[in-house]
Write a protein that holds these residues in place. Structure first.
Motif, mmCIF file in Angstrom:
data_model
loop_
_atom_site.group_PDB
_atom_site.id
_atom_site.type_symbol
_atom_site.label_atom_id
_atom_site.label_comp_id
_atom_site.label_asym_id
_atom_site.label_seq_id
_atom_site.Cartn_x
_atom_site.Cartn_y
_atom_site.Cartn_z
ATOM 1 N N ASP A 80 -69.426 -22.104 -7.923
ATOM 2 C CA ASP A 80 -69.528 -22.619 -6.550
ATOM 3 C C ASP A 80 -68.160 -22.650 -5.886
ATOM 4 O O ASP A 80 -68.006 -22.225 -4.741
ATOM 5 N N VAL A 81 -67.175 -23.188 -6.608
ATOM 6 C CA VAL A 81 -65.828 -23.318 -6.049
ATOM 7 C C VAL A 81 -65.235 -21.948 -5.745
ATOM 8 O O VAL A 81 -64.665 -21.719 -4.675
ATOM 9 N N ARG A 82 -65.383 -21.016 -6.690
ATOM 10 C CA ARG A 82 -64.859 -19.663 -6.478
ATOM 11 C C ARG A 82 -65.502 -19.022 -5.261
ATOM 12 O O ARG A 82 -64.817 -18.405 -4.431
ATOM 13 N N GLU A 83 -66.818 -19.188 -5.112
ATOM 14 C CA GLU A 83 -67.515 -18.594 -3.971
ATOM 15 C C GLU A 83 -67.103 -19.250 -2.653
ATOM 16 O O GLU A 83 -66.972 -18.567 -1.628
ATOM 17 N N LEU A 84 -66.894 -20.557 -2.672
ATOM 18 C CA LEU A 84 -66.452 -21.243 -1.460
ATOM 19 C C LEU A 84 -65.093 -20.719 -1.006
ATOM 20 O O LEU A 84 -64.861 -20.500 0.192
ATOM 21 N N TYR A 85 -64.183 -20.517 -1.967
ATOM 22 C CA TYR A 85 -62.873 -19.983 -1.607
ATOM 23 C C TYR A 85 -62.972 -18.550 -1.102
ATOM 24 O O TYR A 85 -62.231 -18.144 -0.201
ATOM 25 N N GLU A 86 -63.901 -17.772 -1.656
ATOM 26 C CA GLU A 86 -64.087 -16.403 -1.179
ATOM 27 C C GLU A 86 -64.585 -16.399 0.268
ATOM 28 O O GLU A 86 -64.109 -15.615 1.098
ATOM 29 N N VAL A 87 -65.550 -17.283 0.581
ATOM 30 C CA VAL A 87 -66.056 -17.379 1.950
ATOM 31 C C VAL A 87 -64.949 -17.858 2.880
ATOM 32 O O VAL A 87 -64.779 -17.339 3.994
ATOM 33 N N ARG A 88 -64.184 -18.857 2.423
ATOM 34 C CA ARG A 88 -63.071 -19.360 3.231
ATOM 35 C C ARG A 88 -62.110 -18.228 3.586
ATOM 36 O O ARG A 88 -61.698 -18.081 4.744
ATOM 37 N N ASP A 89 -61.777 -17.400 2.592
ATOM 38 C CA ASP A 89 -60.816 -16.326 2.820
ATOM 39 C C ASP A 89 -61.357 -15.294 3.811
ATOM 40 O O ASP A 89 -60.614 -14.791 4.668
ATOM 41 N N LEU A 155 -64.609 -26.123 4.126
ATOM 42 C CA LEU A 155 -63.445 -26.913 3.710
ATOM 43 C C LEU A 155 -63.833 -28.317 3.268
ATOM 44 O O LEU A 155 -63.200 -28.888 2.370
ATOM 45 N N VAL A 156 -64.851 -28.901 3.895
ATOM 46 C CA VAL A 156 -65.313 -30.228 3.480
ATOM 47 C C VAL A 156 -65.795 -30.178 2.038
ATOM 48 O O VAL A 156 -65.484 -31.065 1.228
ATOM 49 N N ARG A 157 -66.547 -29.143 1.698
ATOM 50 C CA ARG A 157 -67.051 -29.033 0.325
ATOM 51 C C ARG A 157 -65.906 -28.771 -0.657
ATOM 52 O O ARG A 157 -65.913 -29.280 -1.772
ATOM 53 N N ILE A 158 -64.906 -27.998 -0.232
ATOM 54 C CA ILE A 158 -63.733 -27.788 -1.081
ATOM 55 C C ILE A 158 -62.991 -29.114 -1.277
ATOM 56 O O ILE A 158 -62.524 -29.426 -2.377
ATOM 57 N N GLN A 159 -62.915 -29.897 -0.207
ATOM 58 C CA GLN A 159 -62.237 -31.197 -0.310
ATOM 59 C C GLN A 159 -62.967 -32.111 -1.283
ATOM 60 O O GLN A 159 -62.343 -32.878 -2.022
ATOM 61 N N LEU A 160 -64.297 -32.036 -1.301
ATOM 62 C CA LEU A 160 -65.080 -32.792 -2.280
ATOM 63 C C LEU A 160 -64.631 -32.433 -3.691
ATOM 64 O O LEU A 160 -64.412 -33.308 -4.535
ATOM 65 N N TYR A 161 -64.477 -31.161 -3.957
ATOM 66 C CA TYR A 161 -64.044 -30.704 -5.275
ATOM 67 C C TYR A 161 -62.624 -31.183 -5.580
ATOM 68 O O TYR A 161 -62.341 -31.704 -6.660
ATOM 69 N N MET A 162 -61.718 -31.032 -4.598
ATOM 70 C CA MET A 162 -60.326 -31.376 -4.833
ATOM 71 C C MET A 162 -60.111 -32.879 -4.941
ATOM 72 O O MET A 162 -59.133 -33.335 -5.535
ATOM 73 N N ALA A 163 -61.033 -33.679 -4.366
ATOM 74 C CA ALA A 163 -60.872 -35.138 -4.395
ATOM 75 C C ALA A 163 -60.810 -35.672 -5.814
ATOM 76 O O ALA A 163 -60.188 -36.700 -6.079
ATOM 77 N N VAL A 164 -61.442 -34.978 -6.747
ATOM 78 C CA VAL A 164 -61.432 -35.408 -8.140
ATOM 79 C C VAL A 164 -60.006 -35.496 -8.658
ATOM 80 O O VAL A 164 -59.662 -36.348 -9.475
ATOM 81 N N ASN A 165 -59.144 -34.601 -8.169
ATOM 82 C CA ASN A 165 -57.768 -34.525 -8.671
ATOM 83 C C ASN A 165 -56.750 -35.181 -7.747
ATOM 84 O O ASN A 165 -55.549 -35.067 -7.965
ATOM 85 N N MET A 166 -57.211 -35.872 -6.707
ATOM 86 C CA MET A 166 -56.275 -36.412 -5.722
ATOM 87 C C MET A 166 -55.274 -37.386 -6.328
ATOM 88 O O MET A 166 -54.086 -37.352 -6.016
ATOM 89 N N ARG A 167 -55.752 -38.276 -7.195
ATOM 90 C CA ARG A 167 -54.836 -39.256 -7.777
ATOM 91 C C ARG A 167 -53.794 -38.576 -8.659
ATOM 92 O O ARG A 167 -52.612 -38.897 -8.615
ATOM 93 N N ARG A 168 -54.223 -37.608 -9.457
ATOM 94 C CA ARG A 168 -53.280 -36.892 -10.310
ATOM 95 C C ARG A 168 -52.320 -36.053 -9.478
ATOM 96 O O ARG A 168 -51.125 -35.991 -9.759
ATOM 97 N N GLU A 169 -52.849 -35.407 -8.439
ATOM 98 C CA GLU A 169 -51.988 -34.604 -7.570
ATOM 99 C C GLU A 169 -50.898 -35.461 -6.931
ATOM 100 O O GLU A 169 -49.762 -35.024 -6.760
#
Length: 211
Positions: A80-89, A155-169
């Motif tokens: 899902d994440v890979r496909e979202l980035y492909e669509v974004r690009d 981008l909202v859906r990508i942000q959902l994915y990235m939110a998991v790592n927000m504290r570590r980032e």
């Protein structure tokens, strides 16, 4: 719209805003169950506006309804994440190819200012939102508002994915680095160099997007 309908609509907006912030900030993890009884108590609303809010969040790709199990925060597979980035690009490349010779950069400049303020305030959620708004404004310069709306939903859906790592980032990267990246992208757009714009957009990949 009657007073009762207006009140219900306001409660729906409240629930959408609160739950969306929880999800996109990483406070609610992907796959976490969203229990109606707990949410109605926490939000101080009845089930009807809560269910409408959940329906709207499902349309945004942030909530999933599982048959016989209720609702949960949406999950994304690696595919899902890979496909979202492909669509974004794809959408970004189309927008860059459509940029006018002298674009109005007012909204883009304002988005960058919000990003700087969020960085100084240390508000990670607002910073992530500011990053998203900046990218949407870049795409909106292409003149296709329907495309820009679709792009933002990705981008909202990508942000959902990235939110998991927000504290570590936040512990491993400086928020100011993200501002500098977007300043470079702004300079490329201002200069009208399509190749430079594409290069800078390419630097905003899966690891860099919310850092």
């Amino acid at each position: 719209m009657s007073d009762g309908e207006l009140e219900t609509y306001s409660l729906v907006e409240l629930a959408v805003d609160r739950l969306r912030r929880d999800i996109l900030s990483g406070r609610s993890d992907p796959g976490e169950r969203l229990v109606e009884e707990q949410l109605t108590r926490r939000l101080g609303i009845s089930r009807a506006p809560l269910r409408e809010a959940m329906r709207l969040l499902a349309q945004q790709g942030l909530v999933e309804h599982i048959p016989r199990r209720g609702a949960r925060v949406a999950t994304l597979s690696d595919a899902d994440v890979r496909e979202l980035y492909e669509v974004r690009d794809v959408l970004e490349r189309h927008a860059v190819a459509s940029l006018p010779e002298r674009p109005d950069l007012t909204a883009l400049r304002a988005a960058l200012a919000v990003m700087r303020a969020a960085t100084e305030a240390g508000d990670r959620l607002e910073l992530a939102n500011a990053h998203r708004r900046f990218h949407v404004e870049v795409v909106r310069l292409g003149g296709n508002n329907q495309l820009a709306g679709l792009y933002e939903s990705i981008l909202v859906r990508i942000q959902l994915y990235m939110a998991v790592n927000m504290r570590r980032e936040a512990e491993t990267a400086r928020a100011a680095d993200g501002v500098l990246r977007h300043e470079r992208l702004f300079a490329a757009v201002e200069g009208g160099d399509a190749d430079a714009i594409r290069t800078e957009l390419g630097a905003h990949g899966a690891r860099a997007y919310l850092s």
